[in-house]
Design an enzyme around this catalytic site. Sequence first.
Site, short mmCIF file in Angstrom:
data_model
loop_
_atom_site.label_atom_id
_atom_site.label_comp_id
_atom_site.label_asym_id
_atom_site.label_seq_id
_atom_site.Cartn_x
_atom_site.Cartn_y
_atom_site.Cartn_z
N CYS A 134 -2.40 8.40 2.82
CA CYS A 134 -2.09 8.08 1.41
C CYS A 134 -3.27 8.39 0.50
O CYS A 134 -3.10 8.53 -0.70
CB CYS A 134 -1.76 6.61 1.24
SG CYS A 134 -0.50 6.05 2.35
N GLU A 183 0.89 -1.17 0.00
CA GLU A 183 0.00 0.00 0.00
C GLU A 183 0.92 1.21 0.00
O GLU A 183 1.46 1.58 1.05
CB GLU A 183 -0.89 0.00 1.26
CG GLU A 183 -1.80 -1.19 1.41
CD GLU A 183 -2.83 -1.31 0.32
OE1 GLU A 183 -2.97 -0.36 -0.50
OE2 GLU A 183 -3.48 -2.35 0.25
C1 SIN Z 1 -3.22 5.29 4.66
O1 SIN Z 1 -3.04 6.47 4.61
O2 SIN Z 1 -2.29 4.50 4.37
C2 SIN Z 1 -4.52 4.65 5.05
C3 SIN Z 1 -5.67 5.54 4.98
C4 SIN Z 1 -6.96 4.85 5.30
O3 SIN Z 1 -7.00 3.67 5.63
O4 SIN Z 1 -7.99 5.50 5.17
#
Ligand code: SIN
Length: 485
Positions: free
Chosen positions: A289, A255
């Site tokens: 992210c 991810e």
């Molecule tokens: C992340 O920023 O890696 C995860 C964000 C989310 O699960 O909403």
Amino acid sequence: MHNFNDPQLLKNFSYINGSWHSSASDIAVNNPATGELVANVSNAGVAETELAVKAAKGAFKSWSAKSANERSVLLRKWFDLMMENQDDLGRILTLEQGKPLVEAKGEVAYGAAFLEWFSEEGKRVYGDTIPAPSGDKRIVVIKQPVGVVAAITPWNFPNAMIARKAAAALAAGCTFVVRPATQTPLSALAMAELAERAGIPAGVFNVVVGDDARGMGKVLTEHKDVAKFTFTGSTAVGKSLISQCASTVKKVSMELGGNAPFIVFDDADLDAAVSGALISKYRNAGQTCVCTNRVLVQESVLAEFTEKFVEAVKGLSLGNGLDEGVTIGPMITPQAVGDVKKLIDESISQGAQLILGSNDTDLGTSFLTPTILTGVTNDMAIANNEIFGPVSPIMSFKDESEALAIANDTEYGLAAYFYSRDIGRIWRVAEGLEFGMIGINEGIISNAAAPFGGMKQSGNGREGSKYGLDDFLEIKYLCMGGLDK
Ligand code: SIN
């Protein structure tokens, strides 16, 4: 000193094979809002990481042999304990990570939801039978846990990113070793304490905390007894971890970074779009992210949207996440603030206009006031880098095809958002966006039932949902012959 209902949740040691391991030196965990010491945690290294892999390997046989139902009961118990301790877990999270307490408790519920969801979904690891090419054969497909799973998780979601991986891995019958970010190990260790109380057997869930990122990372990516490696973090680091995993041909899921466009079409409900952009951009001080990275607004509604958005952003309350009423906390470090400020300055020198924020605050060097830039173009550094901070670069577009071209003009492909009320446009744009997750008239898309993951250089594999289980399972084909004798 921190007013916990259960002070036993604040742990200072790595958790390996069901016991707490001290090391010779410590890592200081500091509150990003104040710089104050929250706790010292023992600094584990390569030896402890190897021990944790050994423990996970040792526990695999009996954990994978349990019925899905038996594993389900333990995962459900872990979920219950997380929710019973939501206040303390939220407080720990805010202290080490900075996000407002309400948001931190929300993250605990979000993380716990994966345990609940996979405790149920683990019972549905179905196989298959396939018509064979000749009458004397049968083709049967079974699914089995891959084995030991190693994980490296980030500081922006210290609870949920571990829960999202561990819940699926354990439900599938795998055992688990995680190295959490050194800035935020306390949430991970509190989860380990609750896993133990839930009855998760020794060796099934291990947490190694240490600042030797390279050495510990090498064990987790290259050890022959690790079958699968999973990572949440930047694309740059992800690429090098993938190459390390190549030496033993591990299954990997990644991810990685994002560069989410948030597109506002001229037929959108502008008030809804403003609310969606606000939460999608400024949640966790812009440090996710899936945060909006570029706000694309159709020319005819640009002025009206910008005016409403500026008013909404002005309503955010910046401060220490433990203080009542605070809606946006500090960034993780002063250096992170400096990196984002550099991007802001660069875009201004390239012609963008600063219309809100990025001003000095006496809250401290980890704080950046919520910022909006207009007149941004896709060739500016702020548009083609993952900002990871509370800055909205606004750009305009003429029509649907230009919006899609700008949105897709990035190496990333994690999340995208758009607002429109036109059903034809909704389908065209949803299908045309090269991103793994699309929010349509929605600024928040993450939940346990949905497949989280990206395309292009945002990674591979999916977490959460029924698809999230596949990443921890091997497909085994059984060819049964000689059945006509
Ligand atoms: C992340 O920023 O890696 C995860 C964000 C989310 O699960 O909403």
